[in-house]
Design a protein around this motif. Structure first.
Motif, mmCIF file in Angstrom:
data_model
loop_
_atom_site.group_PDB
_atom_site.id
_atom_site.type_symbol
_atom_site.label_atom_id
_atom_site.label_comp_id
_atom_site.label_asym_id
_atom_site.label_seq_id
_atom_site.Cartn_x
_atom_site.Cartn_y
_atom_site.Cartn_z
ATOM 1 N N GLU A 123 0.839 -1.197 0.000
ATOM 2 C CA GLU A 123 0.000 0.000 0.000
ATOM 3 C C GLU A 123 0.875 1.249 0.000
ATOM 4 O O GLU A 123 0.544 2.258 -0.642
ATOM 5 N N ALA A 124 2.000 1.176 0.717
ATOM 6 C CA ALA A 124 2.922 2.309 0.747
ATOM 7 C C ALA A 124 3.515 2.564 -0.630
ATOM 8 O O ALA A 124 3.619 3.714 -1.081
ATOM 9 N N LEU A 125 3.906 1.486 -1.317
ATOM 10 C CA LEU A 125 4.453 1.636 -2.664
ATOM 11 C C LEU A 125 3.418 2.250 -3.606
ATOM 12 O O LEU A 125 3.748 3.112 -4.433
ATOM 13 N N GLU A 126 2.179 1.833 -3.486
ATOM 14 C CA GLU A 126 1.127 2.405 -4.323
ATOM 15 C C GLU A 126 0.979 3.907 -4.067
ATOM 16 O O GLU A 126 0.742 4.684 -4.996
ATOM 17 N N LYS A 127 1.142 4.329 -2.813
ATOM 18 C CA LYS A 127 1.013 5.749 -2.471
ATOM 19 C C LYS A 127 2.083 6.602 -3.138
ATOM 20 O O LYS A 127 1.828 7.742 -3.535
ATOM 21 N N VAL A 128 3.300 6.061 -3.253
ATOM 22 C CA VAL A 128 4.417 6.874 -3.764
ATOM 23 C C VAL A 128 4.814 6.489 -5.184
ATOM 24 O O VAL A 128 5.768 7.046 -5.728
ATOM 25 N N ARG A 129 4.094 5.566 -5.795
ATOM 26 C CA ARG A 129 4.470 4.991 -7.092
ATOM 27 C C ARG A 129 4.838 6.042 -8.136
ATOM 28 O O ARG A 129 5.819 5.877 -8.872
ATOM 29 N N ASP A 130 4.088 7.111 -8.207
ATOM 30 C CA ASP A 130 4.332 8.101 -9.253
ATOM 31 C C ASP A 130 5.666 8.816 -9.077
ATOM 32 O O ASP A 130 6.161 9.434 -10.027
ATOM 33 N N ARG A 131 6.259 8.723 -7.885
ATOM 34 C CA ARG A 131 7.548 9.369 -7.629
ATOM 35 C C ARG A 131 8.702 8.374 -7.580
ATOM 36 O O ARG A 131 9.852 8.774 -7.360
ATOM 37 N N VAL A 132 8.423 7.086 -7.780
ATOM 38 C CA VAL A 132 9.470 6.054 -7.727
ATOM 39 C C VAL A 132 10.177 5.997 -9.071
ATOM 40 O O VAL A 132 9.597 5.625 -10.083
ATOM 41 N N PHE A 133 11.467 6.336 -9.064
ATOM 42 C CA PHE A 133 12.276 6.314 -10.281
ATOM 43 C C PHE A 133 13.325 5.205 -10.260
ATOM 44 O O PHE A 133 14.018 4.982 -11.253
ATOM 45 N N HIS A 134 13.471 4.515 -9.137
ATOM 46 C CA HIS A 134 14.501 3.481 -8.983
ATOM 47 C C HIS A 134 14.055 2.594 -7.835
ATOM 48 O O HIS A 134 13.386 3.056 -6.901
ATOM 49 N N ILE A 135 14.392 1.309 -7.885
ATOM 50 C CA ILE A 135 14.012 0.378 -6.826
ATOM 51 C C ILE A 135 15.223 -0.422 -6.363
ATOM 52 O O ILE A 135 15.956 -0.977 -7.186
ATOM 53 N N HIS A 136 15.409 -0.487 -5.054
ATOM 54 C CA HIS A 136 16.351 -1.432 -4.472
ATOM 55 C C HIS A 136 15.599 -2.735 -4.238
ATOM 56 O O HIS A 136 14.694 -2.799 -3.403
ATOM 57 N N ALA A 137 15.955 -3.741 -5.009
ATOM 58 C CA ALA A 137 15.297 -5.045 -4.931
ATOM 59 C C ALA A 137 15.937 -5.842 -3.795
ATOM 60 O O ALA A 137 16.923 -6.550 -3.993
ATOM 61 N N LYS A 138 15.369 -5.674 -2.632
ATOM 62 C CA LYS A 138 15.920 -6.307 -1.422
ATOM 63 C C LYS A 138 14.868 -7.232 -0.823
ATOM 64 O O LYS A 138 13.785 -6.780 -0.451
ATOM 65 N N ASP A 139 15.171 -8.515 -0.736
ATOM 66 C CA ASP A 139 14.261 -9.478 -0.112
ATOM 67 C C ASP A 139 14.721 -9.726 1.327
ATOM 68 O O ASP A 139 15.901 -9.521 1.660
ATOM 69 N N ILE A 140 13.794 -10.159 2.151
ATOM 70 C CA ILE A 140 14.066 -10.371 3.575
ATOM 71 C C ILE A 140 13.693 -11.801 3.942
ATOM 72 O O ILE A 140 12.547 -12.225 3.725
ATOM 73 N N SER A 141 14.651 -12.552 4.479
ATOM 74 C CA SER A 141 14.378 -13.940 4.854
ATOM 75 C C SER A 141 13.393 -13.978 6.019
ATOM 76 O O SER A 141 13.242 -13.009 6.778
ATOM 77 N N MET A 142 12.719 -15.099 6.173
ATOM 78 C CA MET A 142 11.771 -15.254 7.276
ATOM 79 C C MET A 142 12.480 -15.095 8.613
ATOM 80 O O MET A 142 11.966 -14.452 9.544
ATOM 81 N N GLU A 143 13.677 -15.663 8.722
ATOM 82 C CA GLU A 143 14.441 -15.540 9.969
ATOM 83 C C GLU A 143 14.757 -14.081 10.266
ATOM 84 O O GLU A 143 14.622 -13.623 11.411
ATOM 85 N N HIS A 144 15.192 -13.349 9.236
ATOM 86 C CA HIS A 144 15.495 -11.922 9.391
ATOM 87 C C HIS A 144 14.238 -11.158 9.793
ATOM 88 O O HIS A 144 14.268 -10.281 10.671
ATOM 89 N N SER A 145 13.131 -11.493 9.184
ATOM 90 C CA SER A 145 11.867 -10.842 9.506
ATOM 91 C C SER A 145 11.485 -11.061 10.960
ATOM 92 O O SER A 145 11.121 -10.114 11.672
ATOM 93 N N GLU A 146 11.566 -12.303 11.411
ATOM 94 C CA GLU A 146 11.191 -12.612 12.794
ATOM 95 C C GLU A 146 12.117 -11.923 13.793
ATOM 96 O O GLU A 146 11.689 -11.543 14.885
ATOM 97 N N ARG A 147 13.346 -11.714 13.400
ATOM 98 C CA ARG A 147 14.334 -11.116 14.302
ATOM 99 C C ARG A 147 14.226 -9.591 14.397
ATOM 100 O O ARG A 147 14.399 -9.015 15.469
ATOM 101 N N GLU A 148 13.909 -8.935 13.265
ATOM 102 C CA GLU A 148 14.059 -7.480 13.251
ATOM 103 C C GLU A 148 12.841 -6.682 12.799
ATOM 104 O O GLU A 148 12.838 -5.460 12.942
ATOM 105 N N LYS A 149 11.805 -7.304 12.264
ATOM 106 C CA LYS A 149 10.676 -6.518 11.777
ATOM 107 C C LYS A 149 10.072 -5.684 12.899
ATOM 108 O O LYS A 149 9.778 -6.179 13.987
#
Length: 277
Positions: free
Chosen positions: A193-219
């Motif tokens: 939803e956040a990406l949809e809000k700013v989509r018109d201003r997005v000119f570049h994307i950092h394609a960064k995925d987050i492992s489940m372990e990383h998510s559970e540890r730091e989200k």
């Protein structure tokens, strides 16, 4: 409709203790056609002894192009992260980055607000960032380069804060670099939803995925992270990211931010399938 291209942020070879040129060679051998170099001012010790991938802007700017040409890759963007609340550092670094970008033929400089000093309150911080961005916008306009601000720090972890900074200076040359991993980890709003809000201003994307372990540890506990896991191995819904961005009528780089050479290889294979390349 958006045209997607895949790049690799040079952080992928940091854990392997590789120099800039060694990293470029590996990226080319993996099949990447585009890279996102990290740049710095001064003479960084580990880079000088070829244990680190960052490129010094004290060098001849055509040296970067020469190295890339030698290995058959092009520069998509520059990782020019600079402390917007410290203009004595950021103005010089981003000015040099814009000049380097002109020599190597890329259009995007990526940064975030970085760290707020303890003695600086919110109003002071935004006034200082407005000064920095005003100075840099003039340089970007001359060189026709986009300064893309990403979600990573205390202010940009939420889209309202991100867009407040992006809009401090009214300019077509200040836009957004969307970081899929940072927006997810911050946990302050739904990242799609956040990406949809700013989509018109997005000119570049950092394609960064987050492992489940990383998510559970730091989200919800951090506002960002240097690198993620291989794209496709984590929690990011890449089909949804692509679908959200498809209506944008411009070229969008998906610059992979992962931590190892193997992850870089798997990310390229995965994203090629996602965009039908």
């Amino acid at each position: 409709m958006a045209t997607f291209k895949i790049a690799i942020n040079m952080e992928f070879c940091r854990s392997a203790d590789k120099s800039f040129e060694a990293g470029v060679k590996i990226a080319s051998e993996l099949g990447y056609e585009w890279i996102e170099p990290m740049v710095h001012t001064g003479w960084e010790l580990l880079s000088e002894v070829e244990y680190f991938h960052s490129f010094s802007m004290e060098e001849d700017p055509l040296l970067m192009k020469e190295i890339c040409d030698r290995h058959g890759v092009k520069v998509a963007s520059l990782s020019a992260h600079s402390p917007l609340m410290k203009p004595e550092a950021a103005v010089d670094r981003l000015t040099r980055a814009a000049v380097l970008a002109t020599f190597v033929g890329c259009d995007f400089l990526n940064t975030d607000e970085m760290v707020r000093p303890e003695w600086m309150d919110d109003d002071f911080a935004h006034d200082t960032m407005r000064y920095t961005l005003t100075r840099i916008e003039q340089v970007c306009a001359r060189h026709r380069k986009y300064l893309c601000i990403e979600p990573h720090g205390i202010y940009t972890a939420h889209t309202d804060g991100l867009m407040r900074i992006v809009n401090l200076v009214d300019s077509p040359w200040i836009q957004v670099n969307w970081d899929t991993g940072n927006s997810y980890l911050a946990g302050l709003e739904d990242p799609y939803e956040a990406l949809e809000k700013v989509r018109d201003r997005v000119f570049h994307i950092h394609a960064k995925d987050i492992s489940m372990e990383h998510s559970e540890r730091e989200k919800g506990k951090v506002t960002g992270t240097p690198v993620g896991c291989a794209c496709g191995d984590g929690v990011v819904d890449w089909e949804r990211v692509i679908r959200i961005m498809e209506p944008v009528d411009r070229e969008i780089f998906l610059s992979v931010e992962c931590g190892t050479i193997d992850e870089a290889a798997r990310s390229l294979d995965f994203l090629r399938k996602q965009i039908g390349a």
